[in-house]
Enzyme design. Structure first.
Site, PDB file in Angstrom:
ATOM      1  N   HIS A   1       0.814  -1.216   0.000  1.00  0.00           N
ATOM      2  CA  HIS A   1       0.000   0.000   0.000  1.00  0.00           C
ATOM      3  C   HIS A   1       0.848   1.268   0.000  1.00  0.00           C
ATOM      4  CE1 HIS A   1      -3.527  -2.404   0.713  1.00  0.00           C
ATOM      5  NE2 HIS A   1      -2.978  -2.941   1.781  1.00  0.00           N
TER       6      HIS A   1
ATOM      7  N   HIS B   1       6.221   6.812   6.227  1.00  0.00           N
ATOM      8  CA  HIS B   1       5.805   6.286   4.918  1.00  0.00           C
ATOM      9  C   HIS B   1       5.278   7.422   4.057  1.00  0.00           C
ATOM     10  CE1 HIS B   1       2.167   6.109   7.458  1.00  0.00           C
ATOM     11  NE2 HIS B   1       1.576   6.565   6.365  1.00  0.00           N
TER      12      HIS B   1
ATOM     13  N   HIS C   1       2.609   9.034   0.923  1.00  0.00           N
ATOM     14  CA  HIS C   1       1.371   8.991   0.133  1.00  0.00           C
ATOM     15  C   HIS C   1       1.548   9.890  -1.084  1.00  0.00           C
ATOM     16  CE1 HIS C   1      -1.082   7.013   3.277  1.00  0.00           C
ATOM     17  NE2 HIS C   1      -0.317   7.701   4.113  1.00  0.00           N
TER      18      HIS C   1
ATOM     19  N   HIS D   1       4.280  10.764   6.148  1.00  0.00           N
ATOM     20  CA  HIS D   1       3.687  10.553   7.476  1.00  0.00           C
ATOM     21  C   HIS D   1       4.718   9.934   8.407  1.00  0.00           C
ATOM     22  CE1 HIS D   1      -0.752  10.524   5.956  1.00  0.00           C
ATOM     23  NE2 HIS D   1      -0.267  11.745   6.130  1.00  0.00           N
TER      24      HIS D   1
ATOM     25  N   THR E   1      -5.373   6.707   8.407  1.00  0.00           N
ATOM     26  CA  THR E   1      -6.010   6.869   7.092  1.00  0.00           C
ATOM     27  C   THR E   1      -6.032   5.558   6.319  1.00  0.00           C
ATOM     28  OG1 THR E   1      -3.949   7.532   6.015  1.00  0.00           O
ATOM     29  CG2 THR E   1      -5.289   9.288   6.993  1.00  0.00           C
ATOM     30  N   THR E   2      -5.735   4.462   7.026  1.00  0.00           N
ATOM     31  CA  THR E   2      -5.865   3.126   6.439  1.00  0.00           C
ATOM     32  C   THR E   2      -6.626   2.264   7.441  1.00  0.00           C
ATOM     33  OG1 THR E   2      -3.725   2.520   7.416  1.00  0.00           O
ATOM     34  CG2 THR E   2      -3.702   3.227   5.113  1.00  0.00           C
TER      35      THR E   2
HETATM   36 ZN   LIG Z   1      -0.142   7.591   6.098  1.00  0.00          ZN
END
Ligand SMILES: [Zn+2]
Ligand SMILES: *[C@@H]1O[C@H](CO)[C@@H](O)[C@H](O)[C@H]1NC(C)=O
Ligand SMILES: *[C@@H]1O[C@H](CO)[C@@H](O)[C@H](O)[C@H]1NC(C)=O
Length: 325
Positions: A81, A111, A113, A130, A215-216
């Site tokens: 992801h 990580h 996005h 993030h 947000t996941t």
């Molecule tokens: Zn994130």
């Protein structure tokens, strides 16, 4: 009869389990947990004019304090992801405190996005970093059970063209491993020692903060978000590499959620008010500061007025009762 019921139950269990593991950005309405039922979900669009400037420091009690971000041992993974850099187990992890946080938060991983998840005044950015911190002393599982369990720094980035030295500086240390992580679920065995200060915004004390969620899936509402609003600059050469990374699709951001909460802004986030023109300064200050502060400024102007009136022998005005239109 009984055995077939058990069989059906087992099947349903299997379905929901695999469903949980195989969530996708294409089917957000099917995300499990509180993703679709929660009231404090993330990301949100941050409206700068609605953000509360906490001038008395009751929510943002001081500057953010960053300890040990200069040399961090990490290892990278494409988890299907996102591209994620985990702080190496048993190494000394950086610690975040101050700002809106009560206590210390230890860095677990960071990580990426692409595009950004948060928007500022309706504007999205090409990339958002993030940095996920866990309340010091708690395990991740424990932190996921507490409203103040996690603190996540979000750094937005802009992309510039050409081969400017400065533009490639920010991601320089993490980019070399990215070509090894183009496929889903591959891991790099290499341990990198990186300077994470480079990944912060050029003005780390300029930020917005609010309470929200992961947000996941499972979207637990346990996150103190700290969104640094001054973008980090990366090069278009660096950015193009991300389009080759397989994260189940070509991008990996969750759609915007309801902005039904107070967003606080740090005093430093108002510093863009220092524009060359005095009028510009005043206009921005009035737009930026919360009404209470505006009142103080009006009072200030009133006191200056009274000083003049004293000199010229005019009647003084009661400054504490200044009407604000
Ligand atoms: Zn994130
Ligand atoms: C980390 O430290 C703990 C406790 O000292 C130990 O049990 C564990 O094996 C260590 N992990 C690694 C990867 O070294
Ligand atoms: C946070 O960490 C610092 C440095 O290790 C320590 O002095 C301080 O007491 C800690 N604060 C809390 C609330 O534990």
């Amino acid at each position: 009869m009984l055995s077939s019921e058990v069989l059906i139950l087992l099947c349903l269990c299997g379905l929901s389990l695999s469903h949980q593991m195989e969530w996708s950005y294409d089917y957000e309405t099917q995300w499990p947990g509180v993703c679709n039922s929660g009231f404090q979900q993330s990301p949100i669009n941050i409206m700068t004019r609605d953000a509360v400037l906490d001038i008395h420091g009751s929510h943002i009690r001081g500057p953010l304090v960053f300890r040990g971000y200069g040399n961090v041992a990490v290892s990278a993974i494409n988890n299907g992801h996102t591209l994620k850099w985990n702080v190496v187990e048993n190494s000394t992890a950086p610690v975040l405190s101050g700002g809106p946080l009560r206590g210390n938060y230890t860095l677990l991983q960071f990580h990426l996005h692409w595009l950004s998840e948060h928007a500022i005044d309706g504007m999205k950015y090409p990339l958002e970093i993030h940095m996920v911190h866990v309340k010091t002393g708690l395990t991740l599982d424990e932190a996921l059970e507490r409203p103040d369990g996690l603190a996540v720094i979000g750094v937005i980035t802009k992309v510039v063209g050409g081969y400017e030295e400065a533009s490639s500086f920010a991601l320089e240390e993490i980019m070399p491993v990215v070509p090894d992580l183009l496929d889903q679920n591959v891991e790099s065995s290499e341990i990198l020692n990186i300077d994470m200060n480079r990944l912060f915004s050029p003005e780390p004390q300029s930020f917005y903060t609010y309470h929200g969620s992961l947000t996941t899936p499972l979207c637990q509402e346990v996150v103190t978000w700290i969104i640094m609003d001054k973008p980090l600059t990366i090069s278009d050469t660096q950015y193009k590499v991300f389009s080759k990374v397989n994260v189940g699709g070509i991008d990996n951001y969750r759609s915007l959620q309801r902005s039904n909460r107070v967003v606080y802004r740090s005093v430093a986030s108002c510093s863009y008010a220092l524009s060359p023109s005095i009028l510009g300064v005043l206009v921005t200050v009035f737009r930026c500061l919360a009404s209470k502060v505006t009142q103080q400024i009006h009072k200030g102007i009133c006191y200056i007025g009274n000083a003049k009136r004293k000199i010229f022998g005019n009647t003084l005005i009661e400054c504490s009762k200044v009407h604000i239109s």
